[in-house]
Design a protein around this motif. Structure first.
Motif, short mmCIF file in Angstrom:
data_model
loop_
_atom_site.label_atom_id
_atom_site.label_comp_id
_atom_site.label_asym_id
_atom_site.label_seq_id
_atom_site.Cartn_x
_atom_site.Cartn_y
_atom_site.Cartn_z
N ILE A 57 0.84 -1.20 0.00
CA ILE A 57 0.00 0.00 0.00
C ILE A 57 0.87 1.25 0.00
CG2 ILE A 57 -1.82 1.25 1.19
CD1 ILE A 57 -2.79 -1.39 0.13
N HIS A 58 1.95 1.22 0.78
CA HIS A 58 2.85 2.38 0.87
C HIS A 58 3.49 2.68 -0.48
CE1 HIS A 58 5.66 5.20 2.69
NE2 HIS A 58 6.64 4.57 2.08
N ARG A 59 3.92 1.65 -1.19
CA ARG A 59 4.52 1.87 -2.51
C ARG A 59 3.48 2.45 -3.48
NH1 ARG A 59 7.56 -3.00 -1.28
NH2 ARG A 59 5.86 -4.29 -2.13
N PHE A 60 2.25 1.99 -3.38
CA PHE A 60 1.19 2.51 -4.25
C PHE A 60 0.91 3.98 -3.94
CE2 PHE A 60 -3.39 3.21 -5.06
CZ PHE A 60 -3.40 2.99 -6.43
N LYS A 61 0.87 4.33 -2.66
CA LYS A 61 0.64 5.72 -2.28
C LYS A 61 1.76 6.64 -2.78
CE LYS A 61 -1.71 4.53 2.06
NZ LYS A 61 -1.53 4.50 3.54
N GLY A 62 2.98 6.08 -2.87
CA GLY A 62 4.12 6.89 -3.30
C GLY A 62 4.02 7.38 -4.73
N LEU A 63 3.09 6.84 -5.50
CA LEU A 63 2.91 7.28 -6.89
C LEU A 63 2.21 8.63 -6.97
CD1 LEU A 63 1.65 3.91 -8.45
CD2 LEU A 63 3.94 4.86 -8.58
N ASP B 287 -1.06 14.88 0.38
CA ASP B 287 -0.87 14.90 1.83
C ASP B 287 -1.02 13.50 2.41
OD1 ASP B 287 -0.54 17.62 1.69
OD2 ASP B 287 -2.64 18.06 2.13
N LYS B 288 -0.55 13.36 3.64
CA LYS B 288 -0.66 12.09 4.36
C LYS B 288 -1.67 12.28 5.49
CE LYS B 288 0.46 8.09 6.29
NZ LYS B 288 -0.63 8.12 7.32
N THR B 289 -2.90 11.79 5.27
CA THR B 289 -3.92 11.80 6.31
C THR B 289 -4.60 10.45 6.32
OG1 THR B 289 -5.72 12.57 4.88
CG2 THR B 289 -4.34 14.28 5.92
N ASP B 290 -5.30 10.15 7.41
CA ASP B 290 -5.99 8.86 7.52
C ASP B 290 -7.09 8.72 6.47
OD1 ASP B 290 -4.39 8.17 9.62
OD2 ASP B 290 -5.80 8.81 11.17
N ARG B 291 -7.78 9.82 6.17
CA ARG B 291 -8.86 9.76 5.19
C ARG B 291 -8.31 9.52 3.79
NH1 ARG B 291 -14.34 13.02 5.92
NH2 ARG B 291 -14.19 11.60 7.70
N ILE B 292 -7.20 10.17 3.46
CA ILE B 292 -6.56 9.93 2.15
C ILE B 292 -6.03 8.51 2.08
CG2 ILE B 292 -4.59 10.56 0.70
CD1 ILE B 292 -4.97 13.45 1.61
N ASP B 293 -5.49 8.01 3.17
CA ASP B 293 -4.99 6.63 3.21
C ASP B 293 -6.12 5.64 2.93
OD1 ASP B 293 -2.49 7.55 3.76
OD2 ASP B 293 -2.54 7.09 5.89
#
Length: 408
Positions: free
Chosen positions: A96-102, A106-112
């Motif tokens: 999931i972290h690698r996918f978010k890195g694309l 921002d880094k928030t719980d809702r965006i996650d």
């Protein structure tokens, strides 16, 4: 149309995003990480499915230690959700972290939560099967045993460090375990080194044989060796000596307590392990006892969670990355530093035991041992554990007992 539900789990909250296959965010909200919050997610899924009649519904979250256990188990076992074919998956946080890195955001719980749902929408997730309760119960015991073993190893290291202050030549000269009952009581007792050195040989031998419950073959020889080591050692001042004695006594009690706890955990593991149908499969392998077999099965769960033995090996962290570009093929293939550390530990320990009992694995270990000039034992043992993965996969998948290759 399909529905994807991404859940970002924390100790207190469940941030949820409902996303359809057309990239439409239907709903985003923050709920409490408890029975009430998980049931709200369930009701929302049932409501949306009643409106749109989805052909597929996937609920996904990251594997966040104990925090994701309850919501994933509740949603996976719910009869109403099972009736409409809801699939619950728990993903490796690194994927999931690698996918978010694309995405630059921002880094928030809702965006996650949204990105977890978006990751599911692409369909590249692992189709995990949530472990059944019996495997989770066994896993609690085997993981606790692993952690207690680590604590005892650390205590023993501190004990030896302080023992060196008291008698620096002892570990070099004495050919018995320092952590036996006789040796530990001798050096944490009120006797000073000079008292032990000046004891009559027969008296010291009798003391050792009594504390060791008659296990020493030649107690007089051991007594001589101990007295010689004491005479050759440095002496501490009274103040430092007192501090070292207190530390030794503390760690000695800790080691004894941890040994008792390990025995209790072993009893619990064996009692729970025998009811599993896979137990006899691994116990049929020479060198694998109830503790190692239970540790392996507890981490694997249902073997159907893995499509191939390669996936199982990768899950255990017994996987080497290939590096190829054009005509170039790298000879250096480092082992990945990810994977389930508990499964890897039990596989490596089991492989070390199997190689002592099974000629085929002993020969394989020796072959790998001779291939490199450095880190011979460590590398050969890990390679042997990788070979053991293939055997474990076959035995569990086919529900069969082990038969020696040579006998076949």
């Amino acid at each position: 149309m399909k529905l994807f539900v991404g859940i970002d789990v924390s100790s207190k909250n469940l941030d949820v995003c409902f996303l359809d296959s057309e990239d439409t965010r239907l709903k985003e909200e923050t709920l409490s990480n408890d029975l009430y919050g998980a049931n709200q997610i369930k009701e929302a899924i049932l409501t949306y499915n009643g409106q749109f009649h989805y052909e597929k519904i996937v609920v996904g979250m990251e594997s966040t230690s104990v925090y994701s256990f309850h919501p994933s188990t509740l949603l996976d076992n719910d009869k109403d959700l099972q009736r409409i074919g809801v699939e619950v998956v728990v993903q490796n946080p690194k994927a999931i972290h690698r996918f978010k890195g694309l995405f630059e955001e921002d880094k928030t719980d809702r965006i996650d939560a949204f990105r977890i749902a978006d990751f599911l929408r692409f369909g590249r997730y692992n189709k995990t099967i949530i472990k059944e309760e019996k495997y989770v119960a066994l896993q609690r015991l085997t993981r606790s045993r692993y952690q207690v073993i680590q604590q005892m190893t650390e205590c023993k290291q501190h004990f030896l460090e302080n023992l060196y202050y008291k008698c620096n030549t002892l570990s070099n000269d004495v050919d018995t375990s320092i952590f036996g009952a006789a040796m530990m009581e001798l050096f944490v007792d009120t006797l000073s080194l000079d008292d032990i050195a000046n004891m009559e040989l027969e008296e010291l031998a009798f003391f050792l044989q009594g504390k060791g419950k008659g296990r020493f073959r030649d107690p007089e020889k051991l007594a001589k060796t101990i007295q010689k080591a004491i005479r050759d050692s440095y002496r501490l001042g009274k103040v430092v000596q007192h501090s070292v004695d207190m530390v030794l006594a503390t760690y000695a009690r800790l080691v004894q307590t941890l040994k008792k706890q390990i025995k209790e955990l072993d009893k619990g593991i064996k009692a729970l392990f025998v009811i599993l149908p896979e137990a006899e499969c691994l116990l049929s392998v020479p060198g694998i006892g109830p503790v190692y077999a239970a540790g392996i099965i507890a981490e694997i769960g249902q073997i159907e969670r893995f499509e191939t033995e390669a996936q199982l090996a990768k899950y255990a962290g017994l996987y080497w990355k290939r590096s190829q570009s054009g005509d170039f093929e790298s000879e250096r293939t480092p082992r990945v530093k990810t994977g389930n550390q508990y499964l890897r530990y039990y596989l490596v320990e089991a492989a070390n035991s199997v190689k002592r009992n099974e000629p085929v694995y002993h020969e394989f270990y020796l072959k790998k041992y001779k291939e490199v000039p450095k880190y011979k034992h460590k590398r050969a043992l890990v390679m042997t554990a990788r070979k053991l993965v293939r055997l474990v996969d076959v035995l569990l998948r086919n529900r069969q007992l082990y038969t020696s290759e040579r006998s076949v």
